[in-house]
Design a protein around this motif. Sequence first.
Motif, PDB file in Angstrom:
ATOM      1  N   ASP A 103       0.872  -1.170   0.000  1.00 23.59           N
ATOM      2  CA  ASP A 103       0.000   0.000   0.000  1.00 23.59           C
ATOM      3  C   ASP A 103       0.915   1.228   0.000  1.00 23.59           C
ATOM      4  OD1 ASP A 103      -1.540   2.243   0.780  1.00 23.59           O
ATOM      5  OD2 ASP A 103      -2.935   0.993   1.889  1.00 23.59           O
ATOM      6  N   ALA A 104       1.085   1.817  -1.171  1.00 22.29           N
ATOM      7  CA  ALA A 104       2.030   2.929  -1.327  1.00 22.29           C
ATOM      8  C   ALA A 104       1.680   4.098  -0.415  1.00 22.29           C
ATOM      9  CB  ALA A 104       2.085   3.375  -2.784  1.00 22.29           C
ATOM     10  N   LEU A 139       2.730   3.245   3.126  1.00 23.57           N
ATOM     11  CA  LEU A 139       4.195   3.246   3.213  1.00 23.57           C
ATOM     12  C   LEU A 139       4.734   4.671   3.188  1.00 23.57           C
ATOM     13  CD1 LEU A 139       6.776   1.577   3.410  1.00 23.57           C
ATOM     14  CD2 LEU A 139       6.710   1.310   0.924  1.00 23.57           C
ATOM     15  N   LEU A 140       4.168   5.518   2.352  1.00 25.14           N
ATOM     16  CA  LEU A 140       4.597   6.928   2.317  1.00 25.14           C
ATOM     17  C   LEU A 140       4.413   7.605   3.672  1.00 25.14           C
ATOM     18  CD1 LEU A 140       3.263   8.044  -1.175  1.00 25.14           C
ATOM     19  CD2 LEU A 140       5.655   8.148  -0.427  1.00 25.14           C
ATOM     20  N   THR A 141       3.290   7.354   4.340  1.00 22.30           N
ATOM     21  CA  THR A 141       3.056   8.017   5.632  1.00 22.30           C
ATOM     22  C   THR A 141       4.092   7.598   6.677  1.00 22.30           C
ATOM     23  OG1 THR A 141       1.468   6.358   6.437  1.00 22.30           O
ATOM     24  CG2 THR A 141       0.573   8.263   5.253  1.00 22.30           C
ATOM     25  N   ALA A 143       0.635  11.102   0.530  1.00 19.98           N
ATOM     26  CA  ALA A 143      -0.087   9.836   0.687  1.00 19.98           C
ATOM     27  C   ALA A 143      -1.488   9.951   0.087  1.00 19.98           C
ATOM     28  CB  ALA A 143      -0.159   9.444   2.158  1.00 19.98           C
ATOM     29  N   ALA A 144      -2.140  11.080   0.288  1.00 20.36           N
ATOM     30  CA  ALA A 144      -3.470  11.288  -0.308  1.00 20.36           C
ATOM     31  C   ALA A 144      -3.383  11.258  -1.826  1.00 20.36           C
ATOM     32  CB  ALA A 144      -4.060  12.614   0.172  1.00 20.36           C
ATOM     33  N   GLU A 166      -4.997   8.281  -4.844  1.00 25.43           N
ATOM     34  CA  GLU A 166      -5.723   8.564  -6.086  1.00 25.43           C
ATOM     35  C   GLU A 166      -5.364   7.587  -7.203  1.00 25.43           C
ATOM     36  OE1 GLU A 166      -8.164  10.879  -6.540  1.00 25.43           O
ATOM     37  OE2 GLU A 166      -8.000  11.170  -4.374  1.00 25.43           O
ATOM     38  N   PHE A 167      -4.173   7.018  -7.153  1.00 27.49           N
ATOM     39  CA  PHE A 167      -3.786   6.069  -8.198  1.00 27.49           C
ATOM     40  C   PHE A 167      -3.542   4.661  -7.652  1.00 27.49           C
ATOM     41  CE2 PHE A 167      -0.090   8.862  -7.350  1.00 27.49           C
ATOM     42  CZ  PHE A 167       0.781   7.955  -6.790  1.00 27.49           C
ATOM     43  N   ALA A 168      -4.151   4.364  -6.510  1.00 28.54           N
ATOM     44  CA  ALA A 168      -4.015   3.032  -5.902  1.00 28.54           C
ATOM     45  C   ALA A 168      -4.596   1.932  -6.782  1.00 28.54           C
ATOM     46  CB  ALA A 168      -4.681   3.011  -4.530  1.00 28.54           C
TER      47      ALA A 168
END
Length: 156
Positions: free
Chosen positions: A40-41, A44-46, A62-63, A67-69
């Motif tokens: 979950d990108a 992971l970013l958070t 992260a938001a 959008e492109f998950a």
Amino acid sequence: MNFPARKGYNSIAAIPPALRAAIDRADDDPRTLAEWLAVDAATLLTHVLPEVGLAAEAQRLAAAAREFAHLPAPQRGARVGALLYAELHPRADAGAIYERIATHRSSVVREWGAQLVAADRRLTLAQRLACAPLRGRRPHGGARGRLGLAAQRSAG
């Protein structure tokens, strides 16, 4: 960081929830394609952005990643790299943050470093190879592949 020895899982459904959460926190690393696909990108970013010097930007980026998950994993990685490039490009501390991304314990984050390089259209092939985020490490094969794509983009 050395991650604990464990078996890899060959389907996303087989990955225990605790392991998925650990990978999404960068407390473990994907060992198989299924594990890499399950990352979950946004989550992971958070966890990673505060570590690399982008704490204030973590929730916003992260938001954007959410959008492109729905995209395939390689496209998500390229988009994260582009987001990171757009964030770092104007900053005075970009080099230090890039270095922390490029040498991060998570192979997924290091892949984002390769994608960050790919997003910089001003770089020549030699410049892209000079900032190879995987030098001096035994990189995950996927990260090597994405570095190759980053280099090819400037040659093509």
